[in-house]
Design a protein around this motif. Structure first.
Motif, short mmCIF file in Angstrom:
data_model
loop_
_atom_site.label_atom_id
_atom_site.label_comp_id
_atom_site.label_asym_id
_atom_site.label_seq_id
_atom_site.Cartn_x
_atom_site.Cartn_y
_atom_site.Cartn_z
N GLN A 71 -28.44 79.27 -39.04
CA GLN A 71 -27.24 78.57 -39.48
C GLN A 71 -26.97 77.37 -38.58
OE1 GLN A 71 -23.75 81.01 -39.86
NE2 GLN A 71 -22.62 79.44 -40.92
N ASP A 72 -27.18 77.53 -37.26
CA ASP A 72 -26.99 76.41 -36.33
C ASP A 72 -27.96 75.28 -36.66
OD1 ASP A 72 -25.04 77.84 -34.98
OD2 ASP A 72 -26.42 78.55 -33.42
N ALA A 73 -29.20 75.62 -36.98
CA ALA A 73 -30.20 74.61 -37.33
C ALA A 73 -29.80 73.87 -38.60
CB ALA A 73 -31.57 75.26 -37.49
N ALA A 74 -29.27 74.59 -39.57
CA ALA A 74 -28.84 73.96 -40.83
C ALA A 74 -27.68 73.00 -40.57
CB ALA A 74 -28.44 75.03 -41.85
N VAL A 75 -26.75 73.39 -39.72
CA VAL A 75 -25.62 72.53 -39.38
C VAL A 75 -26.13 71.28 -38.67
CG1 VAL A 75 -23.56 72.34 -37.92
CG2 VAL A 75 -23.90 74.36 -39.35
N ASP A 76 -27.08 71.44 -37.74
CA ASP A 76 -27.64 70.29 -37.02
C ASP A 76 -28.31 69.32 -38.00
OD1 ASP A 76 -26.77 71.32 -34.61
OD2 ASP A 76 -28.73 72.14 -34.04
N GLN A 77 -29.05 69.84 -38.97
CA GLN A 77 -29.72 68.98 -39.95
C GLN A 77 -28.69 68.26 -40.80
OE1 GLN A 77 -32.38 71.54 -42.08
NE2 GLN A 77 -33.86 71.66 -40.42
N ALA A 78 -27.63 68.94 -41.18
CA ALA A 78 -26.58 68.32 -42.00
C ALA A 78 -25.88 67.23 -41.21
CB ALA A 78 -25.58 69.37 -42.47
N GLN A 79 -25.63 67.46 -39.94
CA GLN A 79 -24.97 66.46 -39.11
C GLN A 79 -25.88 65.24 -38.92
OE1 GLN A 79 -23.87 68.71 -35.63
NE2 GLN A 79 -21.87 69.25 -36.48
N ALA A 80 -27.17 65.48 -38.74
CA ALA A 80 -28.11 64.37 -38.58
C ALA A 80 -28.17 63.53 -39.86
CB ALA A 80 -29.51 64.91 -38.23
N ALA A 81 -28.16 64.19 -41.01
CA ALA A 81 -28.18 63.46 -42.29
C ALA A 81 -26.90 62.65 -42.45
CB ALA A 81 -28.33 64.45 -43.45
N LEU A 82 -25.78 63.20 -42.07
CA LEU A 82 -24.51 62.49 -42.17
C LEU A 82 -24.51 61.26 -41.25
CD1 LEU A 82 -21.68 62.36 -43.33
CD2 LEU A 82 -20.92 63.91 -41.53
N GLN A 83 -25.06 61.39 -40.07
CA GLN A 83 -25.15 60.25 -39.15
C GLN A 83 -26.01 59.13 -39.73
OE1 GLN A 83 -26.47 61.91 -35.44
NE2 GLN A 83 -24.41 62.52 -34.83
N ARG A 84 -27.13 59.51 -40.37
CA ARG A 84 -28.00 58.50 -41.00
C ARG A 84 -27.25 57.76 -42.09
NH1 ARG A 84 -31.78 62.75 -40.50
NH2 ARG A 84 -31.58 63.26 -42.70
N VAL A 85 -26.50 58.49 -42.91
CA VAL A 85 -25.73 57.86 -43.99
C VAL A 85 -24.69 56.91 -43.41
CG1 VAL A 85 -24.06 58.34 -45.82
CG2 VAL A 85 -26.14 59.71 -45.65
N ARG A 86 -24.03 57.33 -42.36
CA ARG A 86 -23.01 56.48 -41.74
C ARG A 86 -23.63 55.21 -41.14
NH1 ARG A 86 -19.49 61.28 -38.87
NH2 ARG A 86 -18.25 61.79 -40.70
N LYS A 87 -24.80 55.33 -40.54
CA LYS A 87 -25.48 54.15 -39.99
C LYS A 87 -25.85 53.17 -41.09
CE LYS A 87 -27.50 56.13 -35.81
NZ LYS A 87 -28.73 56.52 -35.12
N ARG A 88 -26.35 53.70 -42.19
CA ARG A 88 -26.71 52.83 -43.32
C ARG A 88 -25.47 52.12 -43.88
NH1 ARG A 88 -29.92 57.31 -46.18
NH2 ARG A 88 -31.62 57.54 -44.72
N ALA A 89 -24.39 52.88 -44.00
CA ALA A 89 -23.15 52.31 -44.53
C ALA A 89 -22.60 51.25 -43.59
CB ALA A 89 -22.12 53.40 -44.75
N ALA A 90 -22.75 51.42 -42.29
CA ALA A 90 -22.23 50.46 -41.31
C ALA A 90 -23.04 49.16 -41.34
CB ALA A 90 -22.27 51.07 -39.91
N ARG A 91 -24.31 49.22 -41.72
CA ARG A 91 -25.15 48.03 -41.79
C ARG A 91 -24.80 47.16 -42.99
NH1 ARG A 91 -31.04 50.52 -41.17
NH2 ARG A 91 -30.00 52.49 -40.96
N ARG A 92 -24.17 47.72 -43.97
CA ARG A 92 -23.85 46.96 -45.20
C ARG A 92 -22.68 46.10 -45.05
NH1 ARG A 92 -25.00 51.60 -49.70
NH2 ARG A 92 -27.18 51.77 -49.22
#
Length: 92
Positions: A71-92
């Protein structure tokens, strides 16, 4: 408290399942739900029983101390994906 048993039965009621895993009822129910371990319905007067093999599987699924859980690993993966989305959104 239930005394020591030389051989644990294959099917256990909630009290015996808690004794087998050495967990309180609340902890046992939380872990069994988290690891998808459910009792078997024997119907009628017998009610539900926990299979010893399912309890062993639950115990074997628990992470070692200091080891991340699934469950911790799944949360870490979800947080990493959210960070990637936020970085992409910030570049726009």
């Amino acid at each position: 408290m239930i005394g020591s048993l030389p051989h644990w039965p294959a099917m256990m009621d909630l009290e015996l399942a808690c004794a087998y895993t050495q967990l309180g009822e609340t902890q046992f129910k939380a872990l069994s739900a988290r690891y998808n371990v459910a009792p078997r319905d024997l119907g009628g007067i017998r009610g539900v029983r926990w299979r010893r093999s399912d309890l062993d599987r639950l115990i074997d699924s628990l992470p070692a101390r200091g080891e991340p859980s699934d469950q911790d690993a799944a949360v870490d993966q979800a947080q990493a994906a959210l960070q990637r989305v936020r970085k992409r959104a910030a570049r726009r």
